[in-house]
Structures are given as structure tokens and as C-alpha cells.
Scaffold this active site. Structure first.
Site, short mmCIF file in Angstrom:
data_model
loop_
_atom_site.label_atom_id
_atom_site.label_comp_id
_atom_site.label_asym_id
_atom_site.label_seq_id
_atom_site.Cartn_x
_atom_site.Cartn_y
_atom_site.Cartn_z
CG ASN A 134 -8.47 -1.59 12.48
OD1 ASN A 134 -7.58 -2.28 11.98
ND2 ASN A 134 -8.90 -0.48 11.91
CD GLU B 218 -8.49 0.92 8.19
OE1 GLU B 218 -8.31 -0.04 8.96
OE2 GLU B 218 -7.91 2.01 8.33
CG ASP C 170 -0.27 -0.45 2.51
OD1 ASP C 170 0.98 -0.40 2.57
OD2 ASP C 170 -0.96 -0.84 3.45
CG HIS D 8 -5.63 -2.37 9.22
ND1 HIS D 8 -5.66 -1.00 9.42
CD2 HIS D 8 -4.33 -2.71 9.43
CE1 HIS D 8 -4.46 -0.56 9.71
NE2 HIS D 8 -3.63 -1.58 9.73
P1 PGA Z 1 2.55 -1.51 12.67
O1 PGA Z 1 1.31 -1.51 11.67
O2 PGA Z 1 3.52 -2.53 12.18
O3 PGA Z 1 3.10 -0.11 12.59
O4 PGA Z 1 2.00 -1.84 14.02
C1 PGA Z 1 0.85 -2.70 11.16
C2 PGA Z 1 -0.40 -2.46 10.35
O5 PGA Z 1 -1.14 -1.49 10.63
O6 PGA Z 1 -0.67 -3.25 9.44
#
Ligand code: PGA
Length: 256
Positions: free
Chosen positions: A136, A143, A67, A138
Site C-alpha cells: 500500500n 500507513e 519500528d 507504506h
Molecule cells: P516485506 O515488508 O519486506 O515483508 O515485504 C516491507 C514493508 O511492509 O515495509
């Protein structure tokens, strides 16, 4: 799904790096799916170490990132292109022309997403996809509520994700509100998937993803339908799991 519970975040990083290193050795022209965020940083450091000390060769490797934020250029220090260059690509012998990150400033973002899907297909599909997970649930920027067959597209970020990612910006106001993201359907087509997670802030999402019913409300739980997925988590991220899972063996983790 296979679940490996590591005793620390360092061990999680080494175990996941070892899986990727083994796959690259076996298939030098492998197509990697790569992720950004705080979680993969130590895993990428370990891959750099394996490249420097053990000669892991990236010269024929190709990659596609999950992404990118919409509206920021690849030179922006919070762009995911910048992250990949500074955390991995600048330190290994990968040909940058073989690394793909969606453009956050494409004139036609929908066309950019369509072309990305086509490029993945043309390359033969992703051999092994790395994923982090949001608090959450995702995966990439899919999301809660994202369709299980969603494709690469422009998405709105939730308030929780914007707040989670504010730590990388001066304030939450500066976090882009939209992104381009591979879809759940795109991710599920990878031949192999490795999801990494550490910290107790991920414990709820990890438990729902592994032991809950698959639901689009927790996108990572959709991985239960995938034939070759491994969760590599540290004991903090595993702290809400009810069942016992395997510890890394000396074969998969260099730190034992
Ligand atoms: P993070 O994010 O590695 O910064 O915790 C992971 C994600 O949101 O997929």
C-alpha cells in the site's frame, strides 16, 4: 531520486548490501537506520558474508530500527528486536548495546517514542536509512494518510498490512493491531535513504512512489522530496514503471 533496476531479487539484495558496505567502510562509526520484513533478509545475509569474508567491521557502527509491534516483548519470535538479532546482529561484530529497537512493551509508549527521537538526534542523526515498502506504499508503519512531518509515535496498522504480515504469525488474529514507528518526518531527516523492493506485489506501490505525484496517500512517494534517495528494485517490482532506469554497475553490485 536514483532508481536501480536489478534483474533478480538476489541481485537487488547484493546491490543494496554493497551500498551499505561501502558507506560503513567510509565511516566506521556510521549511524544506520535498519528495517525488518521479508525483503531485507537476503541483503542482511550478504552483509554477514561481507563481514566474514571481506572483514567488514561493525564494531563502531550504531543502529536504529524503524519500528516495533506494540504489545510484544523483545523475546517474542515475531518481534523486530528478535528479527534483527537472528537475521543480522548475532552474526556480525556489532556491539548490541549500540543497536536500538523501540520497545513494544514500554510502560509509556508515547514517552518511549519521544526518547527514541531524542536518541537519534543525540547520536547525530541517521547517516543511511534502509526502507522496505508495503504493497500500500507504506514506509516503516506509516500507513497511507500519515503526515509527511509525522514523528515516532504509536500507529494503527491497516487491514492490508495486518493481512500482509499474517504470513509471519499463525493467523491474522495474532498480528498486533498497533505498532511504534518512526514517522515520515523522522525518516526524511536521514542523510541518505535506500529503499529496496522485489516481487510484483510491490509493482503498483513502486510505480506510484517513483512516477506518481508525491502524496501522503502513498508515503513512499514523499521520498521524492529527499535529496539523496536510491530505490533498488528487482525487475518484478519495476514492472509497472514507464521510464527506463539504470542497471547496477559492477561497482555497486558484487554479483556481476
Ligand atoms: P516485506 O515488508 O519486506 O515483508 O515485504 C516491507 C514493508 O511492509 O515495509
Amino acid at each position: 531520486m536514483k532508481v536501480i533496476v536489478c534483474k533478480s531479487s538476489d541481485e537487488m539484495s547484493k546491490a543494496a548490501a554493497r551500498i551499505f558496505a561501502e558507506r560503513i567502510k567510509k565511516k566506521p562509526n556510521i549511524i544506520l537506520g535498519l528495517a525488518t520484513g521479508g525483503t531485507p533478509v537476503k541483503m542482511y545475509k550478504e552483509l554477514i558474508r561481507i563481514h566474514k569474508e571481506e572483514g567488514l567491521d561493525f564494531s563502531n557502527v550504531r543502529s536504529f530500527n524503524l519500528d516495533e509491534y506494540l504489545g510484544i516483548t523483545s523475546e517474542h519470535d515475531q518481534s523486530y528486536r528478535y528479527f534483527m538479532n537472528t537475521n543480522l546482529f548475532d552474526h556480525i561484530n556489532i556491539n548490541k548495546a549500540n543497536t536500538h529497537v523501540l520497545s513494544g512493551v514500554a510502560k509509556d509508549p508515547a514517552a518511549e517514542c519521544k526518547a527514541y527521537e531524542e536518541a537519534i538526534k543525540k547520536a547525530g542523526g541517521i547517516d543511511i536509512q534502509l526502507l522496505g515498502i508495503g504493497g500500500n506504499g507504506h514506509i516503516a508503519f506509516n500507513e497511507p494518510g500519515s503526515a509527511k512531518d509525522s514523528r515516532t509515535r504509536v500507529v494503527d496498522l491497516t487491514k492490508t498490512t495486518i493481512e500482509d504480515n499474517a504470513r509471519f504469525f499463525k493467523s491474522a488474529n495474532e498480528v498486533p493491531k498497533q505498532a511504534l514507528s518512526m514517522g515520515n518526518g523522522t525518516i526524511l531527516e536521514a542523510k541518505e535513504i535506500v529503499l529496496i523492493a522485489d516481487k510484483t506485489s510491490k509493482a503498483d506501490a513502486i510505480a506510484k512512489s517513483i512516477e506518481g505525484s508525491p502524496t501522503e496517500q502513498v508515503p513512499a512517494s514523499l521520498l521524492q522530496a529527499h535529496k539523496n534517495t536510491t530505490f533498488v528494485v528487482d525487475k518484478d517490482a519495476a514492472s509497472n514503471l514507464k521510464k527506463q532506469y539504470e542497471a547496477p554497475t559492477s561497482g555497486c553490485c558484487g554479483c556481476k
